[in-house]
Design a protein around this motif. Structure first.
Motif, PDB file in Angstrom:
ATOM      1  N   GLN A 195     -11.690 -47.239  -5.136  1.00  0.00           N
ATOM      2  CA  GLN A 195     -12.473 -47.032  -6.348  1.00  0.00           C
ATOM      3  C   GLN A 195     -11.617 -46.878  -7.599  1.00  0.00           C
ATOM      4  O   GLN A 195     -12.152 -46.820  -8.709  1.00  0.00           O
ATOM      5  CB  GLN A 195     -13.367 -45.798  -6.189  1.00  0.00           C
ATOM      6  CG  GLN A 195     -14.382 -45.918  -5.062  1.00  0.00           C
ATOM      7  CD  GLN A 195     -15.399 -44.811  -5.116  1.00  0.00           C
ATOM      8  OE1 GLN A 195     -16.522 -44.987  -5.573  1.00  0.00           O
ATOM      9  NE2 GLN A 195     -14.991 -43.638  -4.639  1.00  0.00           N
ATOM     10  N   THR A 196     -10.306 -46.801  -7.427  1.00  0.00           N
ATOM     11  CA  THR A 196      -9.415 -46.644  -8.571  1.00  0.00           C
ATOM     12  C   THR A 196      -8.358 -47.737  -8.555  1.00  0.00           C
ATOM     13  O   THR A 196      -7.760 -48.019  -7.510  1.00  0.00           O
ATOM     14  CB  THR A 196      -8.721 -45.277  -8.558  1.00  0.00           C
ATOM     15  OG1 THR A 196      -8.122 -45.058  -7.270  1.00  0.00           O
ATOM     16  CG2 THR A 196      -9.698 -44.159  -8.847  1.00  0.00           C
ATOM     17  N   ARG A 197      -8.131 -48.331  -9.700  1.00  0.00           N
ATOM     18  CA  ARG A 197      -7.083 -49.341  -9.835  1.00  0.00           C
ATOM     19  C   ARG A 197      -5.737 -48.688 -10.105  1.00  0.00           C
ATOM     20  O   ARG A 197      -4.709 -49.091  -9.579  1.00  0.00           O
ATOM     21  CB  ARG A 197      -7.448 -50.314 -10.976  1.00  0.00           C
ATOM     22  CG  ARG A 197      -6.294 -51.171 -11.509  1.00  0.00           C
ATOM     23  CD  ARG A 197      -5.775 -52.138 -10.463  1.00  0.00           C
ATOM     24  NE  ARG A 197      -4.659 -52.925 -10.971  1.00  0.00           N
ATOM     25  CZ  ARG A 197      -3.398 -52.535 -11.015  1.00  0.00           C
ATOM     26  NH1 ARG A 197      -3.080 -51.323 -10.580  1.00  0.00           N
ATOM     27  NH2 ARG A 197      -2.449 -53.325 -11.476  1.00  0.00           N
ATOM     28  N   ASN A 198      -5.741 -47.665 -10.938  1.00  0.00           N
ATOM     29  CA  ASN A 198      -4.521 -46.930 -11.291  1.00  0.00           C
ATOM     30  C   ASN A 198      -4.545 -45.542 -10.658  1.00  0.00           C
ATOM     31  O   ASN A 198      -5.615 -44.965 -10.474  1.00  0.00           O
ATOM     32  CB  ASN A 198      -4.412 -46.776 -12.808  1.00  0.00           C
ATOM     33  CG  ASN A 198      -4.232 -48.108 -13.510  1.00  0.00           C
ATOM     34  OD1 ASN A 198      -3.140 -48.653 -13.588  1.00  0.00           O
ATOM     35  ND2 ASN A 198      -5.328 -48.655 -14.033  1.00  0.00           N
ATOM     36  N   PRO A 199      -3.389 -44.994 -10.319  1.00  0.00           N
ATOM     37  CA  PRO A 199      -3.385 -43.631  -9.764  1.00  0.00           C
ATOM     38  C   PRO A 199      -3.832 -42.613 -10.797  1.00  0.00           C
ATOM     39  O   PRO A 199      -3.665 -42.810 -12.012  1.00  0.00           O
ATOM     40  CB  PRO A 199      -1.904 -43.420  -9.384  1.00  0.00           C
ATOM     41  CG  PRO A 199      -1.149 -44.341 -10.274  1.00  0.00           C
ATOM     42  CD  PRO A 199      -2.027 -45.546 -10.463  1.00  0.00           C
ATOM     43  N   VAL A 200      -4.424 -41.545 -10.327  1.00  0.00           N
ATOM     44  CA  VAL A 200      -4.722 -40.385 -11.165  1.00  0.00           C
ATOM     45  C   VAL A 200      -3.542 -39.432 -11.021  1.00  0.00           C
ATOM     46  O   VAL A 200      -3.259 -38.937  -9.928  1.00  0.00           O
ATOM     47  CB  VAL A 200      -6.028 -39.704 -10.748  1.00  0.00           C
ATOM     48  CG1 VAL A 200      -6.256 -38.436 -11.570  1.00  0.00           C
ATOM     49  CG2 VAL A 200      -7.204 -40.664 -10.898  1.00  0.00           C
ATOM     50  N   TRP A 201      -2.835 -39.198 -12.119  1.00  0.00           N
ATOM     51  CA  TRP A 201      -1.644 -38.348 -12.085  1.00  0.00           C
ATOM     52  C   TRP A 201      -2.008 -36.910 -12.411  1.00  0.00           C
ATOM     53  O   TRP A 201      -2.871 -36.649 -13.246  1.00  0.00           O
ATOM     54  CB  TRP A 201      -0.600 -38.851 -13.079  1.00  0.00           C
ATOM     55  CG  TRP A 201       0.013 -40.173 -12.714  1.00  0.00           C
ATOM     56  CD1 TRP A 201      -0.294 -41.405 -13.241  1.00  0.00           C
ATOM     57  CD2 TRP A 201       1.029 -40.400 -11.739  1.00  0.00           C
ATOM     58  NE1 TRP A 201       0.472 -42.378 -12.652  1.00  0.00           N
ATOM     59  CE2 TRP A 201       1.285 -41.799 -11.728  1.00  0.00           C
ATOM     60  CE3 TRP A 201       1.743 -39.574 -10.882  1.00  0.00           C
ATOM     61  CZ2 TRP A 201       2.233 -42.363 -10.889  1.00  0.00           C
ATOM     62  CZ3 TRP A 201       2.682 -40.149 -10.043  1.00  0.00           C
ATOM     63  CH2 TRP A 201       2.927 -41.525 -10.050  1.00  0.00           C
ATOM     64  N   ASN A 202      -1.329 -35.982 -11.759  1.00  0.00           N
ATOM     65  CA  ASN A 202      -1.465 -34.552 -12.038  1.00  0.00           C
ATOM     66  C   ASN A 202      -0.076 -33.973 -12.264  1.00  0.00           C
ATOM     67  O   ASN A 202       0.840 -34.210 -11.459  1.00  0.00           O
ATOM     68  CB  ASN A 202      -2.120 -33.812 -10.868  1.00  0.00           C
ATOM     69  CG  ASN A 202      -3.582 -34.166 -10.703  1.00  0.00           C
ATOM     70  OD1 ASN A 202      -4.459 -33.504 -11.216  1.00  0.00           O
ATOM     71  ND2 ASN A 202      -3.853 -35.237  -9.956  1.00  0.00           N
ATOM     72  N   TRP A 203       0.068 -33.208 -13.341  1.00  0.00           N
ATOM     73  CA  TRP A 203       1.305 -32.464 -13.595  1.00  0.00           C
ATOM     74  C   TRP A 203       0.960 -30.983 -13.630  1.00  0.00           C
ATOM     75  O   TRP A 203       0.030 -30.570 -14.337  1.00  0.00           O
ATOM     76  CB  TRP A 203       1.923 -32.846 -14.931  1.00  0.00           C
ATOM     77  CG  TRP A 203       2.466 -34.243 -15.011  1.00  0.00           C
ATOM     78  CD1 TRP A 203       3.751 -34.652 -14.793  1.00  0.00           C
ATOM     79  CD2 TRP A 203       1.737 -35.430 -15.377  1.00  0.00           C
ATOM     80  NE1 TRP A 203       3.861 -36.008 -14.991  1.00  0.00           N
ATOM     81  CE2 TRP A 203       2.647 -36.516 -15.339  1.00  0.00           C
ATOM     82  CE3 TRP A 203       0.406 -35.672 -15.726  1.00  0.00           C
ATOM     83  CZ2 TRP A 203       2.262 -37.822 -15.650  1.00  0.00           C
ATOM     84  CZ3 TRP A 203       0.025 -36.969 -16.023  1.00  0.00           C
ATOM     85  CH2 TRP A 203       0.940 -38.025 -15.981  1.00  0.00           C
ATOM     86  N   THR A 204       1.678 -30.183 -12.875  1.00  0.00           N
ATOM     87  CA  THR A 204       1.480 -28.737 -12.875  1.00  0.00           C
ATOM     88  C   THR A 204       2.667 -28.091 -13.576  1.00  0.00           C
ATOM     89  O   THR A 204       3.816 -28.221 -13.130  1.00  0.00           O
ATOM     90  CB  THR A 204       1.351 -28.192 -11.443  1.00  0.00           C
ATOM     91  OG1 THR A 204       0.245 -28.831 -10.799  1.00  0.00           O
ATOM     92  CG2 THR A 204       1.115 -26.686 -11.455  1.00  0.00           C
ATOM     93  N   LEU A 205       2.396 -27.410 -14.696  1.00  0.00           N
ATOM     94  CA  LEU A 205       3.438 -26.836 -15.538  1.00  0.00           C
ATOM     95  C   LEU A 205       3.392 -25.312 -15.455  1.00  0.00           C
ATOM     96  O   LEU A 205       2.323 -24.704 -15.541  1.00  0.00           O
ATOM     97  CB  LEU A 205       3.251 -27.271 -16.994  1.00  0.00           C
ATOM     98  CG  LEU A 205       3.102 -28.775 -17.245  1.00  0.00           C
ATOM     99  CD1 LEU A 205       2.909 -29.040 -18.735  1.00  0.00           C
ATOM    100  CD2 LEU A 205       4.299 -29.543 -16.714  1.00  0.00           C
ATOM    101  N   ILE A 206       4.552 -24.725 -15.292  1.00  0.00           N
ATOM    102  CA  ILE A 206       4.698 -23.275 -15.256  1.00  0.00           C
ATOM    103  C   ILE A 206       5.675 -22.868 -16.356  1.00  0.00           C
ATOM    104  O   ILE A 206       6.722 -23.499 -16.529  1.00  0.00           O
ATOM    105  CB  ILE A 206       5.218 -22.805 -13.881  1.00  0.00           C
ATOM    106  CG1 ILE A 206       4.162 -23.074 -12.798  1.00  0.00           C
ATOM    107  CG2 ILE A 206       5.602 -21.333 -13.909  1.00  0.00           C
ATOM    108  CD1 ILE A 206       4.646 -22.776 -11.395  1.00  0.00           C
ATOM    109  N   TYR A 207       5.314 -21.821 -17.099  1.00  0.00           N
ATOM    110  CA  TYR A 207       6.183 -21.313 -18.157  1.00  0.00           C
ATOM    111  C   TYR A 207       6.605 -19.887 -17.807  1.00  0.00           C
ATOM    112  O   TYR A 207       5.775 -18.989 -17.718  1.00  0.00           O
ATOM    113  CB  TYR A 207       5.459 -21.331 -19.504  1.00  0.00           C
ATOM    114  CG  TYR A 207       5.258 -22.732 -20.035  1.00  0.00           C
ATOM    115  CD1 TYR A 207       6.244 -23.360 -20.794  1.00  0.00           C
ATOM    116  CD2 TYR A 207       4.091 -23.446 -19.745  1.00  0.00           C
ATOM    117  CE1 TYR A 207       6.075 -24.650 -21.262  1.00  0.00           C
ATOM    118  CE2 TYR A 207       3.912 -24.739 -20.212  1.00  0.00           C
ATOM    119  CZ  TYR A 207       4.907 -25.336 -20.968  1.00  0.00           C
ATOM    120  OH  TYR A 207       4.737 -26.621 -21.419  1.00  0.00           O
TER     121      TYR A 207
END
Length: 257
Positions: free
Chosen positions: A40-52
């Motif tokens: 159902q997706t042509r491009n990947p769905v990216w996730n970035w998890t940021l910690i400060y």
């Protein structure tokens, strides 16, 4: 949709920075366990998890590159301005933000400069603006980085394209190609990024050079920050005691088709 850029100049970012790619596939299995699968997706769905680990909010410790505000004040204002998950924005993933021949970005020689050449069967030729990690899968690019490339995210400035080794004339003369999108739908092909529309059929190979952004949004309508010292905040650092403990960004593609 906005062209606000996520503030990478914030101090206190912690490692590791988690990055994941996901797809959405429908899987139907029969009683004999023969499967039918639909992507159902042509491009990947990216996730970035940021910690400060820390976000300073001391009035005598302002950051010039953040407009003269503190780290915490700028990030909180940026999040509020997006209204949580509502507004998308631009994110520069400095580990993967460049496409170009003969240059190594972050010591990675595998970024591909090759572009496809497709046609609609009616005499019109297009080259989707894409990038690849290692030449096997090409992902659509929605936004050129104007800060690194000196151009606009949609006009084609900062984008250089070659046909058979010859530099082609794009912005501002538009003699050889114009830039459109994001989104291209022609018979037999569909793309969700920018593309070059050729004035005449070019001679392959088609190659390109540009810096690019990912278009993202916040993954949550709640952002937790904890003041663990006077005028010093954290989001997921070692002094976090409550809340989610991170900021997560997720791909948020838009299309004009």
């Amino acid at each position: 949709m906005s062209n606000a850029v996520y503030p990478n100049a914030l101090r206190g970012i912690a490692w590791p920075i988690m990055k994941s790619a996901s797809f959405d596939t429908l899987v139907q299995s029969s009683a004999s366990k023969i499967e039918s699968r639909i992507a159902q997706t042509r491009n990947p769905v990216w996730n970035w998890t940021l910690i400060y680990n820390y976000l300073k909010d001391r009035p005598y410790d302002l950051v010039p590159s953040l407009g003269g505000y503190t780290d915490y004040a700028f990030l909180q204002d940026f999040y509020n301005s997006r209204q949580g998950r509502f507004d998308d924005f631009l994110f520069d993933d400095v580990t993967r933000d460049f496409v170009g021949p003969g240059l190594l970005q972050n010591n990675n020689p595998n970024l591909q400069a090759q572009l496809q050449l497709v046609n609609d069967g009616a005499g019109n030729y297009y080259s989707p603006i894409q990038y690849s990690y290692a030449g096997g899968f090409y992902e659509d690019v929605t936004d050129i980085n104007p800060l690194a490339s000196g151009g606009s995210t949609t006009s084609g400035q900062g984008l250089s394209i070659w046909a058979n080794g010859s530099l082609q004339r794009g912005y501002p003369t538009f003699a050889d190609y114009t830039v459109g999108g994001p989104g291209l739908a022609i018979p037999g092909n569909s793309f969700l990024g920018l593309y070059a529309k050729w004035a005449a059929q070019p001679t392959p190979p088609i190659t390109a050079q540009f810096f690019f952004y990912y278009r993202v949004r916040f993954d949550m309508d709640v952002a937790d920050f904890e003041e663990f010292l006077y005028q010093v905040w954290t989001s997921g650092g070692p002094d976090t005691r409550n809340g989610a403990g991170y900021l997560k960004l997720i791909s948020a593609r838009t299309s004009s088709i």
